[in-house]
Design a protein around this motif. Structure first.
Motif, mmCIF file in Angstrom:
data_model
loop_
_atom_site.group_PDB
_atom_site.id
_atom_site.type_symbol
_atom_site.label_atom_id
_atom_site.label_comp_id
_atom_site.label_asym_id
_atom_site.label_seq_id
_atom_site.Cartn_x
_atom_site.Cartn_y
_atom_site.Cartn_z
ATOM 1 N N ARG A 83 5.350 3.296 -5.334
ATOM 2 C CA ARG A 83 5.391 1.995 -4.662
ATOM 3 C C ARG A 83 4.946 0.933 -5.652
ATOM 4 N NH1 ARG A 83 0.431 -0.091 -3.037
ATOM 5 N NH2 ARG A 83 -1.315 1.399 -2.993
ATOM 6 N N GLU A 84 5.520 -0.248 -5.510
ATOM 7 C CA GLU A 84 5.120 -1.374 -6.343
ATOM 8 C C GLU A 84 3.910 -2.039 -5.703
ATOM 9 O OE1 GLU A 84 7.056 -5.240 -8.658
ATOM 10 O OE2 GLU A 84 8.245 -4.129 -7.175
ATOM 11 N N GLU A 85 2.886 -2.324 -6.514
ATOM 12 C CA GLU A 85 1.638 -2.832 -5.949
ATOM 13 C C GLU A 85 1.714 -4.302 -5.556
ATOM 14 O OE1 GLU A 85 -1.807 -1.877 -8.233
ATOM 15 O OE2 GLU A 85 -1.767 0.211 -7.537
ATOM 16 N N ARG A 86 2.333 -5.127 -6.403
ATOM 17 C CA ARG A 86 2.397 -6.560 -6.084
ATOM 18 C C ARG A 86 3.815 -7.066 -6.373
ATOM 19 N NH1 ARG A 86 -2.757 -6.213 -8.480
ATOM 20 N NH2 ARG A 86 -1.967 -6.815 -10.533
ATOM 21 N N PRO A 87 4.761 -6.743 -5.510
ATOM 22 C CA PRO A 87 6.140 -7.158 -5.784
ATOM 23 C C PRO A 87 6.289 -8.674 -5.733
ATOM 24 C CG PRO A 87 5.947 -6.228 -3.579
ATOM 25 C CD PRO A 87 4.640 -5.986 -4.253
ATOM 26 N N ALA A 88 7.236 -9.173 -6.507
ATOM 27 C CA ALA A 88 7.528 -10.606 -6.542
ATOM 28 C C ALA A 88 8.492 -10.959 -5.426
ATOM 29 C CB ALA A 88 8.116 -10.980 -7.898
ATOM 30 N N GLY A 89 8.293 -12.137 -4.840
ATOM 31 C CA GLY A 89 9.177 -12.594 -3.768
ATOM 32 C C GLY A 89 10.622 -12.722 -4.234
ATOM 33 N N PRO A 90 11.558 -12.551 -3.326
ATOM 34 C CA PRO A 90 11.392 -12.386 -1.873
ATOM 35 C C PRO A 90 11.076 -10.958 -1.435
ATOM 36 C CG PRO A 90 13.722 -12.392 -2.415
ATOM 37 C CD PRO A 90 12.988 -12.628 -3.708
ATOM 38 N N VAL A 91 10.816 -10.037 -2.384
ATOM 39 C CA VAL A 91 10.453 -8.672 -2.020
ATOM 40 C C VAL A 91 9.001 -8.661 -1.539
ATOM 41 C CG1 VAL A 91 10.162 -6.299 -2.827
ATOM 42 C CG2 VAL A 91 12.057 -7.694 -3.679
ATOM 43 N N THR A 92 8.746 -8.043 -0.387
ATOM 44 C CA THR A 92 7.386 -7.924 0.132
ATOM 45 C C THR A 92 6.879 -6.484 0.059
ATOM 46 O OG1 THR A 92 8.202 -7.631 2.405
ATOM 47 C CG2 THR A 92 7.691 -9.886 1.683
ATOM 48 N N ARG A 93 7.781 -5.530 -0.088
ATOM 49 C CA ARG A 93 7.369 -4.134 -0.205
ATOM 50 C C ARG A 93 8.490 -3.359 -0.888
ATOM 51 N NH1 ARG A 93 7.075 0.704 3.280
ATOM 52 N NH2 ARG A 93 5.113 1.802 2.854
ATOM 53 N N ALA A 94 8.121 -2.487 -1.845
ATOM 54 C CA ALA A 94 9.104 -1.646 -2.531
ATOM 55 C C ALA A 94 8.501 -0.260 -2.704
ATOM 56 C CB ALA A 94 9.479 -2.238 -3.887
ATOM 57 N N VAL A 95 9.111 0.726 -2.055
ATOM 58 C CA VAL A 95 8.627 2.108 -2.134
ATOM 59 C C VAL A 95 9.828 3.017 -2.350
ATOM 60 C CG1 VAL A 95 6.660 1.643 -0.611
ATOM 61 C CG2 VAL A 95 8.807 2.474 0.366
ATOM 62 N N GLY A 96 9.543 4.265 -2.682
ATOM 63 C CA GLY A 96 10.643 5.202 -2.856
ATOM 64 C C GLY A 96 10.169 6.517 -3.411
#
Length: 319
Positions: A83-96
């Protein structure tokens, strides 16, 4: 009121490689700059044997951007959740997750699952398309490397050139940072242009002169860490004998002086050996040739750095 939506993406590739070999490439991000075209640098921050945090600089045409990731590694299941800890907008959450499946002896499948939550609006589709493209490129890049697993150790080469000074570290780092001033000061650099696309991230265009005097262009993406005295680099278009080339300049103070070190990490292009060096040329000869050429170029920078710092060279060594 903004609306958030979760977008799920999946991508799978089959590789003519054992599942263990493919999982090893997924689990260790350290050599990814040599394996993945858009990856400039990775740096592990924490690791307890199963959970790691690492920084990842990636981009195209010098637009290297940093992202911070947390991963859970499960070697028994050949699975890595991220998972990305502090994604840049407009992404609020990125996991996989990455998952490696054994299909048959010597054959495996790499599966990438991604779930990206974005705030709907301008730019959302572009961000999602870019995330999907990066994921597919990463899976394809790891597959290509995995399929060379039998001879991969012979294609990878790392070495260092270093010089020792007495004096402060600051002028040495300043010379290495100011690569745009190298033309006319470094013997093999005929022209140098630098764009600092954001603080600490440089896009460099050089013209080198080969041993026979013929000019050839060199492009680098550099990420600079002034406080640590480090500059990492990647050449998107490496030497004709190489499939990939990355490395690092570091200025390392100690009680007796300063060590300036240039490390090179390369992946040889086996298919180019005879084309570049002539019929019958061996991989061993290609390794020696690359070591000689890149080592000579590094030493050519270290000499002017010593002159710039105004201190005598105390020792010069190759490792």
């Amino acid at each position: 009121m903004s609306v958030e939506r979760v977008h799920r993406m999946s991508y799978a590739v089959d590789a003519a490689a054992p599942a263990g070999a493919l999982y090893t490439l997924v689990a260790d991000t350290t050599p990814w700059p040599l394996f993945l075209p858009d990856t400039v640098h990775t740096e592990r921050l924490d690791f307890d044997g199963s959970v790691e945090r690492y920084s990842h600089w990636a981009g195209v045409d010098g637009e290297a951007r940093r992202s911070l990731w947390r991963r859970a590694l499960d070697a028994g299941r050949r699975r890595v959740d991220f998972r990305e800890e502090r994604p840049a907008g407009p992404v609020t959450r990125a996991v996989g997750s990455w998952r490696v499946e054994e299909l048959a002896p010597g054959w495996s499948r790499l599966v990438l699952e991604q779930a990206v939550t974005v705030q709907e609006g301008p730019g959302a589709e572009r961000v999602l398309a870019a995330a999907g493209a990066r994921g597919r490129a990463a899976a394809d890049g790891l597959r290509v490397v995995a399929e060379r697993w039998r001879g991969l150790d012979g294609l990878l080469l790392s070495f260092e050139e270093s010089v020792r000074f007495q004096g402060p570290a600051e002028p040495l780092h300043a010379f290495l940072y100011d690569v745009g001033s190298w033309a006319g000061r470094v013997a093999h650099v005929a022209r140098a242009e630098v764009d600092e696309v954001r603080p600490g991230v440089q896009r460099v265009r050089l013209v080198h002169q080969s041993g026979d005097g013929a000019p050839y262009p060199v492009r680098e993406v550099r990420v600079c860490f002034p406080a640590a005295g480090r500059i990492v680099f990647k050449r998107p278009r490496p030497h004709p004998l190489l499939a990939a080339h990355a490395g690092e300049w570091s200025v390392e103070p100690d009680p007796g002086g300063v060590n300036v070190v240039c490390r090179h990490d390369v992946l040889l292009d086996e298919g180019a050996v005879e084309r570049v060096l002539g019929p019958g040329a061996s991989l061993g000869r290609a390794r020696r040739h690359v070591r000689e050429v890149l080592g000579r170029e590094s030493r050519a920078v270290l000499g002017p750095a010593q002159e710039y710092a105004g201190e005598p060279v105390r020792a010069l060594r190759s490792v």
